[in-house]
Design a protein around this motif. Sequence first.
Motif, PDB file in Angstrom:
ATOM      1  N   SER A  66       0.831  -1.219   0.000  1.00 14.50           N
ATOM      2  CA  SER A  66       0.000   0.000   0.000  1.00 14.50           C
ATOM      3  C   SER A  66       0.855   1.255   0.000  1.00 14.50           C
TER       4      SER A  66
ATOM      5  N   ARG B  84       1.999   1.767  -3.517  1.00 11.80           N
ATOM      6  CA  ARG B  84       0.860   2.203  -4.344  1.00 11.80           C
ATOM      7  C   ARG B  84       0.543   3.684  -4.104  1.00 11.80           C
ATOM      8  N   ARG B  85       0.524   4.079  -2.832  1.00  9.70           N
ATOM      9  CA  ARG B  85       0.194   5.483  -2.525  1.00  9.70           C
ATOM     10  C   ARG B  85       1.256   6.437  -3.071  1.00  9.70           C
TER      11      ARG B  85
ATOM     12  N   PRO C 212      -7.786  11.559 -12.506  1.00  9.81           N
ATOM     13  CA  PRO C 212      -7.977  10.745 -11.303  1.00  9.81           C
ATOM     14  C   PRO C 212      -8.414   9.308 -11.596  1.00  9.81           C
ATOM     15  N   ASP C 213      -9.235   9.143 -12.639  1.00  7.18           N
ATOM     16  CA  ASP C 213      -9.695   7.784 -12.953  1.00  7.18           C
ATOM     17  C   ASP C 213      -8.539   6.939 -13.494  1.00  7.18           C
TER      18      ASP C 213
ATOM     19  N   CYS D 252      -6.445   5.890 -10.657  1.00  5.27           N
ATOM     20  CA  CYS D 252      -7.107   4.789  -9.935  1.00  5.27           C
ATOM     21  C   CYS D 252      -6.883   3.462 -10.653  1.00  5.27           C
ATOM     22  N   ARG D 253      -6.981   3.458 -11.969  1.00  3.74           N
ATOM     23  CA  ARG D 253      -6.751   2.214 -12.734  1.00  3.74           C
ATOM     24  C   ARG D 253      -5.312   1.743 -12.543  1.00  3.74           C
TER      25      ARG D 253
ATOM     26  N   ALA E 204      -3.467   2.401  -9.982  1.00  3.98           N
ATOM     27  CA  ALA E 204      -3.304   1.974  -8.587  1.00  3.98           C
ATOM     28  C   ALA E 204      -3.810   0.544  -8.394  1.00  3.98           C
ATOM     29  N   ILE E 205      -4.954   0.224  -9.000  1.00  2.00           N
ATOM     30  CA  ILE E 205      -5.493  -1.137  -8.874  1.00  2.00           C
ATOM     31  C   ILE E 205      -4.483  -2.135  -9.442  1.00  2.00           C
TER      32      ILE E 205
ATOM     33  N   HIS F 103      -1.199  -2.346  -7.301  1.00  2.35           N
ATOM     34  CA  HIS F 103      -1.400  -3.033  -6.017  1.00  2.35           C
ATOM     35  C   HIS F 103      -1.505  -4.548  -6.214  1.00  2.35           C
ATOM     36  N   GLU F 104      -2.321  -4.954  -7.163  1.00  2.00           N
ATOM     37  CA  GLU F 104      -2.533  -6.392  -7.348  1.00  2.00           C
ATOM     38  C   GLU F 104      -1.255  -7.086  -7.846  1.00  2.00           C
TER      39      GLU F 104
ATOM     40  N   GLU G 183       1.208  -7.306  -4.916  1.00  2.00           N
ATOM     41  CA  GLU G 183       0.809  -8.335  -3.935  1.00  2.00           C
ATOM     42  C   GLU G 183       1.154  -9.727  -4.456  1.00  2.00           C
TER      43      GLU G 183
ATOM     44  N   ARG H 199      -9.248  -8.821 -11.896  1.00  2.00           N
ATOM     45  CA  ARG H 199      -9.653  -7.474 -11.481  1.00  2.00           C
ATOM     46  C   ARG H 199      -8.932  -6.407 -12.315  1.00  2.00           C
TER      47      ARG H 199
ATOM     48  N   GLU I  67     -11.752  -4.403 -13.906  1.00  2.00           N
ATOM     49  CA  GLU I  67     -11.984  -3.142 -13.193  1.00  2.00           C
ATOM     50  C   GLU I  67     -11.059  -2.030 -13.691  1.00  2.00           C
TER      51      GLU I  67
ATOM     52  N   GLU J 226      -9.523  -2.110 -16.522  1.00  2.09           N
ATOM     53  CA  GLU J 226      -9.599  -2.091 -17.992  1.00  2.09           C
ATOM     54  C   GLU J 226      -8.210  -2.031 -18.623  1.00  2.09           C
TER      55      GLU J 226
ATOM     56  N   ASN K 267      -6.939   1.832   4.601  1.00  2.00           N
ATOM     57  CA  ASN K 267      -6.638   0.923   3.488  1.00  2.00           C
ATOM     58  C   ASN K 267      -7.059  -0.489   3.841  1.00  2.00           C
TER      59      ASN K 267
ATOM     60  N   ASP L 258      -6.152  -3.662   3.059  1.00  2.00           N
ATOM     61  CA  ASP L 258      -5.143  -4.501   2.406  1.00  2.00           C
ATOM     62  C   ASP L 258      -4.843  -5.686   3.306  1.00  2.00           C
TER      63      ASP L 258
ATOM     64  N   PHE M 218      -8.701   2.283  -0.387  1.00  6.36           N
ATOM     65  CA  PHE M 218      -8.453   1.177  -1.320  1.00  6.36           C
ATOM     66  C   PHE M 218      -8.916  -0.122  -0.687  1.00  6.36           C
TER      67      PHE M 218
ATOM     68  N   PRO N   1     -12.346   6.940  -7.140  1.00  4.82           N
ATOM     69  CA  PRO N   1     -12.853   6.296  -8.374  1.00  4.82           C
ATOM     70  C   PRO N   1     -12.817   4.769  -8.350  1.00  4.82           C
ATOM     71  N   TRP N   2     -11.920   4.164  -7.562  1.00  9.31           N
ATOM     72  CA  TRP N   2     -11.874   2.698  -7.515  1.00  9.31           C
ATOM     73  C   TRP N   2     -13.209   2.138  -7.009  1.00  9.31           C
TER      74      TRP N   2
ATOM     75  N   ARG O 205     -15.724   1.446  -9.751  1.00  8.41           N
ATOM     76  CA  ARG O 205     -15.342   0.269 -10.538  1.00  8.41           C
ATOM     77  C   ARG O 205     -15.591  -1.025  -9.765  1.00  8.41           C
TER      78      ARG O 205
END
Lengths: 169, 125
Positions: A24, A27-28, A41-42, A45-46, A48-49, A52-53, A56, A137, A141, A143, B30, B32, B67, B103-104, B107
């Motif tokens: 995290s 990611r931040r 921002p969107d 966010c994409r 960041a998802i 993060h994944e 991990e 995801r 999510e 995309e 968070n 996580d 998140f 925004p997450w 989604r």
Amino acid sequence: MPNKPEPRSTLLDLSFTPSLEQVSTVRRFLEEFCQPVLNDPDMVCRMAIATHELLENASKYSVEGAAPSRLQVSIHQNGHGKELSIRVSNVPAPEHVGDLKATVAGVTEPEDAAQAYQLHMVAAALRGEGSGLGLARIRAEAEMSLALTINEPYACVEAVATFGDGGES
Amino acid sequence: MTELAKLTETTFSASVVHDAKDIIVRFTGNADVTAQKHFERLFGDVHDQARKLGVSRVQIDLRELMFMNSSCIKDVIVWLEKVRKTEEAQRYLVAFLSSRSQPWQRRSLHALSHFARGIVSVEVC
């Protein structure tokens, strides 16, 4: 004469020892670091998802004490807009390589990412260990398209999003 | 309003309260690996309390949540599946409160509301 592709502009290239507890934090940092460049921002966010994944997964499945994992974020302009690439390389434990190949294939092969994600969710509800959702995801999510490259002992998963002038991927 | 549970970690906190016909779960920080240690039990307890108290709705307030990782999403899915399988007389609705500035959430909640159609609603604040 065909257009010469624009070179990739590396935003970030980071080597790190995989640690689930630090994902995290990375990611931040990346969200703040890329916000002025992406200015969306969107899209942040994409990114960041996906980051993060991928981090991990690298933290969970890396060989302990192996070479550091690597996170590379780059951006380049193509004829359809901009492409953002997130690449995470690690040294996976050999017993996980087959699973990784199968998971990437299972996530990328279906044409409809959202429908495939729903099927992964149904499967997740029945799973014991792990969620099996991370890569699905990213595709549904966030995309983003996904690709796996194995260059032993390294595995690299790349997530790519098209955005900007050409619209979202 | 009755407090049912409270969790505080350095990077994550959760509170669960009973208010009339609702149970309200508020998350901050968070979700996580740290939060995931608590998620399965937390949602299991919320499900038991919701049936015991006979509430008609459980609100999940995500507005201050920065998140949620896929492991925590899995625990939400397992819980929603339990709600779906609960006999009708004891079944309750699930309302997610989300923030436009995260925004997450749009989604992730879009996917979750498809997964548990008819049970889940999403309010954007």
